[in-house]
Scaffold this active site. Structure first.
Site, PDB file in Angstrom:
ATOM      1  CG  ASP A 191      -1.959   1.016   1.294  1.00 45.20           C
ATOM      2  OD1 ASP A 191      -2.846   0.946   0.429  1.00 45.20           O
ATOM      3  OD2 ASP A 191      -1.924   1.897   2.171  1.00 45.20           O
TER       4      ASP A 191
ATOM      5  CD  GLU B  68      -2.185   2.331  -3.662  1.00 46.49           C
ATOM      6  OE1 GLU B  68      -3.291   2.831  -3.905  1.00 46.49           O
ATOM      7  OE2 GLU B  68      -1.629   2.446  -2.562  1.00 46.49           O
TER       8      GLU B  68
HETATM    9  C1  GLC Z   1      -4.276   2.969  -0.674  1.00 45.32           C
HETATM   10  C2  GLC Z   1      -5.465   2.062  -0.519  1.00 45.32           C
HETATM   11  C3  GLC Z   1      -6.627   2.877  -0.042  1.00 45.32           C
HETATM   12  C4  GLC Z   1      -6.273   3.505   1.277  1.00 45.32           C
HETATM   13  C5  GLC Z   1      -4.981   4.297   1.189  1.00 45.32           C
HETATM   14  C6  GLC Z   1      -4.429   4.625   2.556  1.00 45.32           C
HETATM   15  O1  GLC Z   1      -4.463   3.904  -1.688  1.00 45.32           O
HETATM   16  O2  GLC Z   1      -5.723   1.379  -1.701  1.00 45.32           O
HETATM   17  O3  GLC Z   1      -7.790   2.112   0.085  1.00 45.32           O
HETATM   18  O4  GLC Z   1      -7.307   4.361   1.682  1.00 45.32           O
HETATM   19  O5  GLC Z   1      -3.981   3.581   0.538  1.00 45.32           O
HETATM   20  O6  GLC Z   1      -3.950   3.478   3.177  1.00 45.32           O
END
Ligand code: GLC
Ligand code: CA
Length: 568
Positions: free
Chosen positions: A215, A274
């Site tokens: 994340d 991500e």
């Molecule tokens: C990422 C996740 C999202 C979350 C954010 C903070 O973007 O996919 O759902 O709110 O991180 O952790």
């Protein structure tokens, strides 16, 4: 629903490369299936639906956070990284789930949230009860405020979910949270933060987890210095590896440490980042084999349904993955964006990239300007195109049912901090927040919460869910579920090397056609008018093929067909 017997595992690539062309199914655990009837999805629920996942034909499951959490951000606010939230299950059930998934040849990827913990994490509690300047505060990012009495935040930064990014604690200091107030950012300059995450990665790897989704992978490393820049200054700084907050070059030192750990396992554990970065070149750093190994590519998620855009995006990303040696990823829907069946029913945004989904609330309300039928037609065509591409495909729970975004959620029942921290007109994400894609899945046509569980659903399900339920679509010719099953089955059968060749004779205008090894041809008509169906054995189509007046077959608009060319 047919309950497929748990027979022998399908032939899986059990070698180190299993992830390269995997179809990965994302489960948002609280909304998938509720095993004990308390209205919240759980591990029991997942275990009970493993036959469904096996029949669907996915290679892996990515499980969004299931760790203890107060759910300030749907579980992305983690209290404890090496445990299961009691409402979701126990560690024993987790082990049982891993064994059962592996038993049918499905790998498991879990979410790791290293940019921030929750404010209930023991380290943050310790930091709050320790005095200013104490070592316990060093694990997070604390600063004195500005103004005569420090009553102003250290800087005017806003969080990703809107509102201030700094919150004051009782003794007057402030801490940084890039997201919600309940999500304090870690200080990755602190060696204990490094050690603890290595421990977490080892903990889950030892329990048989096959990989990790990282994340906010582009946010961990920060270089704040003594004098903080203003948010206008931050915005003006290039994101070229030197930005104080995002996508810093030195973040890759962290992932090099993690890679060392991943490679101690057999097969090596995998990771997918991500990372919201400026260019495909910067994304490639995350996908490097010395780092996480793979990175999400959200380009298709941000593109209009347009042959030219799709072609450019596919070409760019395949070229990039050839450079890194990684395989690319394709995503149309996830827990952060408007579901693609709905997105594609909206007026085009002319290639204007809108982060994480489209602005889907047109002037008069959420249903305005949406053509849901067209949206679903296009979504099915897009999915079949995706599943024909080399690279891994990340599918989000419910898209195999053709689910639309749910608009009908009363404000007071919304859970997403991205909704609550903003006011209409100023909403990040998609105008209504992200709850509309997180509504518990419909398993049956009727009954309590459409078969999600015996105890209702934690977000309200609309009446139209009945027609999109697994029960309604299972075995129904032409249903979206049957299309996904067949497409995944064929994908497994046809996929060989990772090469792709554009079919220039067929491509052009609204048509995009490419060939994969073995004469596997995918042709998408992005337009509204039918085109002649290319020659070949039809394997599967995302919509019904039409007959022209002269009796020849046609590929209608917003449809993808897969054909096999006889090797001439
Ligand atoms: C990422 C996740 C999202 C979350 C954010 C903070 O973007 O996919 O759902 O709110 O991180 O952790
Ligand atoms: Ca439950």
């Amino acid at each position: 629903m047919t309950t497929a017997p748990l027979t022998a595992p399908p032939a899986t690539r059990s070698d180190a490369d299993w992830w390269r062309q995997a179809a990965v199914y994302q489960i948002y655990p609280r909304s998938f299936a509720d095993g004990n009837g308390d209205g919240i999805g759980d591990l029991r629920g997942i275990i009970s639906r493993i036959p469904y996942l096996a029949e669907l034909g996915v290679d892996a499951v990515w499980l969004s956070p299931f760790y203890p959490s107060a759910l300030a951000d749907g579980g992305y606010d983690v209290d404890h990284y090496r445990d299961v939230d009691p409402t979701i299950g126990t560690l024993e059930e987790f082990d049982e789930m891993v064994t059962a998934l592996h038993g049918v040849g499905i790998k498991l990827i879990v979410d790791v949230v290293p940019n921030h913990s929750s404010d209930r994490h023991e380290w943050f509690r310790e930091a709050l009860s320790a005095p200013k300047g104490s070592p316990a505060r060093e694990r997070y990012i604390f600063r004195d405020g500005r103004g005569e009495h420090g009553e102003e935040p250290p800087a005017d930064w806003t969080s990703i979910f809107s509102g201030p990014a700094w919150t004051r604690v009782p003794d007057g200091q402030w801490y940084l949270h890039s997201f919600a107030t309940e999500q304090p950012d870690f200080n990755w300059k602190h060696p204990e933060v490094h050690e603890d995450f290595l421990r977490t990665l080892r903990f889950w790897s030892d329990r048989g987890v096959d990989g990790f989704r990282i994340d906010v992978a582009h946010g961990l490393s920060k270089d704040l210095g003594e004098v903080l820049p203003s948010s206008a200054e931050l915005k003006a700084m290039p994101k070229d590896g030197t930005h104080p907050l995002w996508d810093r070059d030195d973040v890759h030192e962290i992932y090099a440490e993690w890679r060392e750990l991943f490679d101690q396992y057999e097969p090596p554990r995998i990771a997918v980042a991500e990372a919201w970065v400026e260019t495909p070149e910067r994304r490639a750093k995350y996908a490097s084999p010395e780092g996480l190994g793979q990175a999400f590519n959200f380009d298709l998620m941000e593109a209009d349904f347009d042959a030219g855009h799709f072609r450019d995006i596919v070409a760019d990303n395949l070229a990039q993955s050839a450079v890194t040696g990684s395989s690319t990823t394709w995503v149309f829907s996830n827990h952060d964006g408007v579901r693609h069946a709905t997105r594609y029913g909206l007026p085009p945004r002319a290639g204007r990239p809108v982060k994480q989904g489209a602005q889907w609330v047109a002037a008069g309300g959420p249903e305005d300007g949406i053509d849901r039928e067209l949206g679903l037609r296009r979504a099915r065509a897009a999915t079949m195109l995706e599943l024909a591409l080399p690279g891994s495909a990340y599918l989000y729970q419910g898209e195999e049912l053709g689910l639309h975004e749910v608009a009908e959620i009363p404000d007071e029942q919304r859970q997403d901090p991205a909704f609550w921290r903003t006011t209409a007109g100023d909403r990040g994400f998609d105008g209504l927040g992200r709850d509309g894609c997180r509504v518990p899945l419909p398993w049956t046509r009727s009954g309590s919460s459409f078969g999600f569980g015996e105890g209702g659903a934690h977000l309200p399900q609309p009446a139209w869910f009945a027609d999109f339920s697994v029960e309604a679509e299972d075995g129904a010719a032409g249903s979206t579920l049957e299309m996904y099953r067949e497409a995944l089955r064929l994908r497994g059968e046809l996929q060989g090397e990772e090469s792709l060749e554009w079919d220039e004779a067929l491509s052009g205008g609204d048509v995009l056609a490419f060939e994969r090894p073995g004469g596997w041809l995918s042709v998408t008509n992005f337009g509204a008018q039918p085109v002649a169906l290319p020659v070949g054995e039809v394997l599967l189509a995302s919509g019904e093929l039409e007959a022209a007046a002269d009796g020849t077959s046609q590929l209608p608009g917003a449809t993808t067909v897969w054909l096999r060319r006889s090797e001439a």
